[in-house]
Design a protein around this motif. Structure first.
Motif, PDB file in Angstrom:
ATOM      1  N   PHE A 442       0.867  -1.174   0.000  1.00 31.14           N
ATOM      2  CA  PHE A 442       0.000   0.000   0.000  1.00 31.14           C
ATOM      3  C   PHE A 442       0.911   1.234   0.000  1.00 31.14           C
ATOM      4  O   PHE A 442       1.673   1.438   0.946  1.00 31.14           O
ATOM      5  CB  PHE A 442      -0.908  -0.009   1.221  1.00 31.14           C
ATOM      6  N   ALA A 443       0.833   2.017  -1.062  1.00 34.27           N
ATOM      7  CA  ALA A 443       1.721   3.168  -1.221  1.00 34.27           C
ATOM      8  C   ALA A 443       0.943   4.454  -0.986  1.00 34.27           C
ATOM      9  O   ALA A 443      -0.089   4.705  -1.623  1.00 34.27           O
ATOM     10  CB  ALA A 443       2.337   3.175  -2.623  1.00 34.27           C
ATOM     11  N   ALA A 444       1.438   5.283  -0.059  1.00 37.10           N
ATOM     12  CA  ALA A 444       0.831   6.583   0.227  1.00 37.10           C
ATOM     13  C   ALA A 444       1.363   7.589  -0.786  1.00 37.10           C
ATOM     14  O   ALA A 444       2.524   7.992  -0.726  1.00 37.10           O
ATOM     15  CB  ALA A 444       1.163   7.021   1.649  1.00 37.10           C
ATOM     16  N   ALA A 445       0.496   7.990  -1.730  1.00 32.02           N
ATOM     17  CA  ALA A 445       0.929   8.774  -2.887  1.00 32.02           C
ATOM     18  C   ALA A 445       0.308  10.168  -2.899  1.00 32.02           C
ATOM     19  O   ALA A 445      -0.261  10.607  -3.896  1.00 32.02           O
ATOM     20  CB  ALA A 445       0.600   8.025  -4.179  1.00 32.02           C
ATOM     21  N   THR A 446       0.403  10.862  -1.795  1.00 30.06           N
ATOM     22  CA  THR A 446      -0.029  12.266  -1.647  1.00 30.06           C
ATOM     23  C   THR A 446      -1.416  12.478  -2.268  1.00 30.06           C
ATOM     24  O   THR A 446      -2.368  11.836  -1.881  1.00 30.06           O
ATOM     25  CB  THR A 446       1.036  13.223  -2.220  1.00 30.06           C
ATOM     26  N   GLU A 447      -1.525  13.404  -3.243  1.00 36.87           N
ATOM     27  CA  GLU A 447      -2.850  13.721  -3.788  1.00 36.87           C
ATOM     28  C   GLU A 447      -3.500  12.545  -4.510  1.00 36.87           C
ATOM     29  O   GLU A 447      -4.719  12.538  -4.712  1.00 36.87           O
ATOM     30  CB  GLU A 447      -2.773  14.904  -4.766  1.00 36.87           C
ATOM     31  N   ALA A 448      -2.709  11.565  -4.915  1.00 35.30           N
ATOM     32  CA  ALA A 448      -3.249  10.398  -5.614  1.00 35.30           C
ATOM     33  C   ALA A 448      -3.755   9.332  -4.648  1.00 35.30           C
ATOM     34  O   ALA A 448      -4.173   8.256  -5.072  1.00 35.30           O
ATOM     35  CB  ALA A 448      -2.190   9.799  -6.540  1.00 35.30           C
TER      36      ALA A 448
END
Length: 666
Positions: A442-448
């Motif tokens: 699970f990648a935390a991708a800011t605005e995405a």
């Protein structure tokens, strides 16, 4: 809510060729005079050869290059094939490295081995591809006027795409290179020959490019006074590359280049005077606008903007409520009420996105092990990640690195002394956090938002879903099928991911400040809420979370749970040790102040390993929680942002210093 902003805009050479043909705007070369003696060219071996120049602002004579510039060169690619990578990670022909803000590269991308001109603006990285034939000379010109990026092949316009001013500052405008940059990644090195490289601080027009691309320059050129550097490859020997303009911005041949690197040039330069061509007809073809749609086959996963983010100032004064950690989000969070439960957010109808087609980078470990004193940790390997290593998690002999602009990188660390990159995923936006659960990352991708990836085959991570909340997602922790998501807008989002392909939002808690770190155990979530301090949340029913305890801390970045004690990274105040045996009454029992800014902590036995933004890992003996003392101090290149221990090894995400691995013994 799930749709991410597209930060990669690619112009299809085929589409633009059809447009040009349809408008009758293809420029046909007129009768050619006999070839002149082109003198010398520089040959690059594709493995170590490169030429270093100056920083962009120095070479262009100021900061104006961010809005207007032209870069052109005769190029003869000779390698069998470029790496299958995004253009920013391909072979560097003429490029600014770290950050790779603009330039010319070679890469296999969107199904073709092409030369690419690129520019990174505030919205992402813009590319235009140029076809070529290996072993043959081709002239490439990159023209950027601050609004549009255009590419020319042999004096003919190939394509253009909207592209704003180059996203750079005086601090990080990057150094310009030919052929590579000295970094250990072999995929960055160009195999071929290079001649007649020119830099201008203006955007040349089409007719001028067509008239002069195959001629050596002299004072009769209409933009002679705008020429910032000119490399005719006139030396023929030695390790200095002379600038043949009046500015004297010489380059230096490096990586083992020598007299053997100078070869007779076959670049086709004309003897006769420049003959105007039908360049004016280029205006008959409208340039693509921001709404231009590429062919249906061109559906790349967008790349993030590859500009490094400014580090947070390590202020000695307490941050105010408006201070923000690390890199500021693009939107300033509004003032939010404290600890107010919100109803569940709109259901995130997760939509799978296209699977990245890029193959992983060749391994770039650079072991630096040296003998240390007994009991002292020893660095056994370092990986120069392509972006900025921010968070690291090690699970089942794999290191997952949230690499900010480099996306999510996955390394085989079954032998920690020789890490091997297995694969990577380039998210639509910057990646700051990662959590791994089973076969999913699970990648935390800011605005995405959060991108959910099936990493059962780490060589080809597959995005199976995504969910966003309109905020700036910074961190994520997955525990027992529930994702706890930290938002720099001041929220903790709770999402059911027991079916990773169909995430279901459960609830959101609003705090008064950014949620930067989360750890979950025994039905409790411990939340680092920056200036709002430490929060303890009962998540026995994730759909109805309840804040049961809190502790005021000035700037808590992250938390690590060890037994019944929480180790909080409290920025310039250092390490805070908190007794959470009574979750409703967290109690501060110890503090250790470093000389920098503590961003993370990990405890093993009686030692706490601290990620310090100053570029070190203080190792603190916490046998007596009330009186921690320094045991060792590790220093390293870059900023030690995150620390993780697996077995006998310490893994450090060291921002611009990449991934560092230390043997810390049993």
């Amino acid at each position: 809510m799930l749709a991410a902003r597209n930060t990669l805009r690619v112009v299809s050479p085929i589409l633009l060729l059809l447009l040009l043909l349809g408008a009758g705007a293809v420029l046909l070369a007129g009768p050619r005079a006999a070839w002149a003696d082109a003198g010398y060219a520089l040959a690059f071996d594709g493995s170590t050869d490169y030429v270093s120049l100056a920083r962009s602002s120095e070479l262009f004579g100021g900061e104006g290059w961010t809005g207007a510039k032209t870069v052109s060169a005769w190029i003869k690619p000779t390698g069998a094939s470029a790496p299958a990578l995004p253009p920013t990670l391909g072979q560097m022909i003429v490029m600014a490295d770290r950050p790779r803000l603009f330039g010319i590269s070679r890469a296999v991308y969107q199904g073709g081995d092409r030369l690419w001109v690129m520019n990174a603006d505030a919205n992402g990285v813009d590319f235009v591809g140029i076809d070529f034939t290996p072993g043959e000379w081709v002239h490439v010109a990159l023209v950027h006027d601050g609004l549009t990026l255009s590419a020319y092949r042999n004096g003919v316009l190939v394509g253009a795409i909207p592209s704003g001013p180059t996203a750079a500052t005086a601090r990080n405008d990057g150094t310009l290179y030919f052929g590579g940059s000295g970094r250990p990644d072999p995929s960055l090195y160009f195999a071929g020959e290079l001649d007649e490289v020119r830099f201008w601080d203006t955007a040349l027009d089409g007719p001028t490019i067509a008239a002069w691309y195959n001629r050596q320059l002299d004072g009769s050129h209409p933009h002679w006074t705008s020429l910032r550097a000119y490399y005719q490859m006139s030396d023929g020997a030695g390790t200095v590359l002379s600038d043949d303009s009046v500015h004297g911005r010489n380059g230096l041949l490096q990586g083992g280049m020598s007299d053997d690197s100078w070869v007779v040039s076959g670049a086709p330069l004309d003897e006769g005077p420049p003959t105007p061509t039908a360049g004016a007809t280029e205006t008959a073809t409208p340039l693509p606008t921001a709404t231009s749609t590429p062919p249906a086959t061109a559906t790349p996963t967008p790349l993030p903007t590859e500009t490094p983010l400014p580090p947070t100032a390590t202020a000695t004064e307490p941050p105010t409520a408006t201070a923000t950690p690390d890199d500021p989000p693009t939107a300033t969070p509004t003032n939010l009420p404290t600890e107010t439960l919100l109803p569940p957010t709109a259901t995130a109808t997760a939509t799978p996105t296209s699977t990245p087609t890029e193959t992983p980078l060749p391994p770039t470990p650079t072991p630096t092990a040296t003998a240390g004193a007994p009991g002292e940790p020893v660095e056994v390997a370092a990986v120069d990640t392509p972006g900025f290593a921010y968070t690291v998690r090690v699970v089942d002999n794999r290191a997952y690195v949230a690499d900010v602009t480099g996306g999510l990188r996955i390394y085989d660390v079954s032998d920690p002394t020789a890490p091997q990159e297995l694969g990577f995923y380039l998210a639509p936006r910057r990646v700051y956090g990662v959590s791994v659960s089973g076969q999913y990352a699970f990648a935390a991708a800011t605005e995405a938002g959060v991108r959910v990836l099936d990493v059962s085959d780490p060589a080809t991570p597959v995005e199976v879903s995504a969910f966003a909340f309109g905020g700036f997602i910074w961190s994520v922790t997955v525990h027992d099928g529930i994702a706890y998501v930290g938002d720099r807008g001041g929220a903790l989002h709770i999402v059911d991911v027991s079916d990773p392909a169909n995430p279901a939002p459960l609830n959101t808690i609003i705090f008064g400040s950014e949620v930067l770190g989360i750890v979950v155990a025994d039905k409790l979530a411990y939340v680092a809420a920056y200036t709002s301090g430490l929060k303890v949340v009962d998540v026995s029913d994730p759909a109805s979370p309840l804040v049961v305890g809190s502790l005021a801390l000035p700037s808590v970045y992250d938390v690590h749970l060890y037994g019944q004690h929480l180790f909080a990274a409290d920025g310039v105040r250092g390490l805070r040790i908190v007794d959470v045996s009574n979750p409703s009454n967290p109690t501060l029992v110890g503090t250790y102040k470093t000389s920098g800014t503590v961003r993370s902590a990990f405890v093993r036995g009686n030692l706490a390993y601290l990620g310090d933004w100053s570029g070190s890992v203080p190792i603190v003996d916490v046998t007596d929680y009330s009186a921690p003392v320094l045991d060792h101090l590790l220093t390293m290149p870059g900023k030690a942002r995150d620390v993780w221990i697996d077995g006998n090894y310490l893994y450090v995400a060291a921002y611009e210093g990449g991934l560092r691995i230390y043997d810390i013994g049993p």
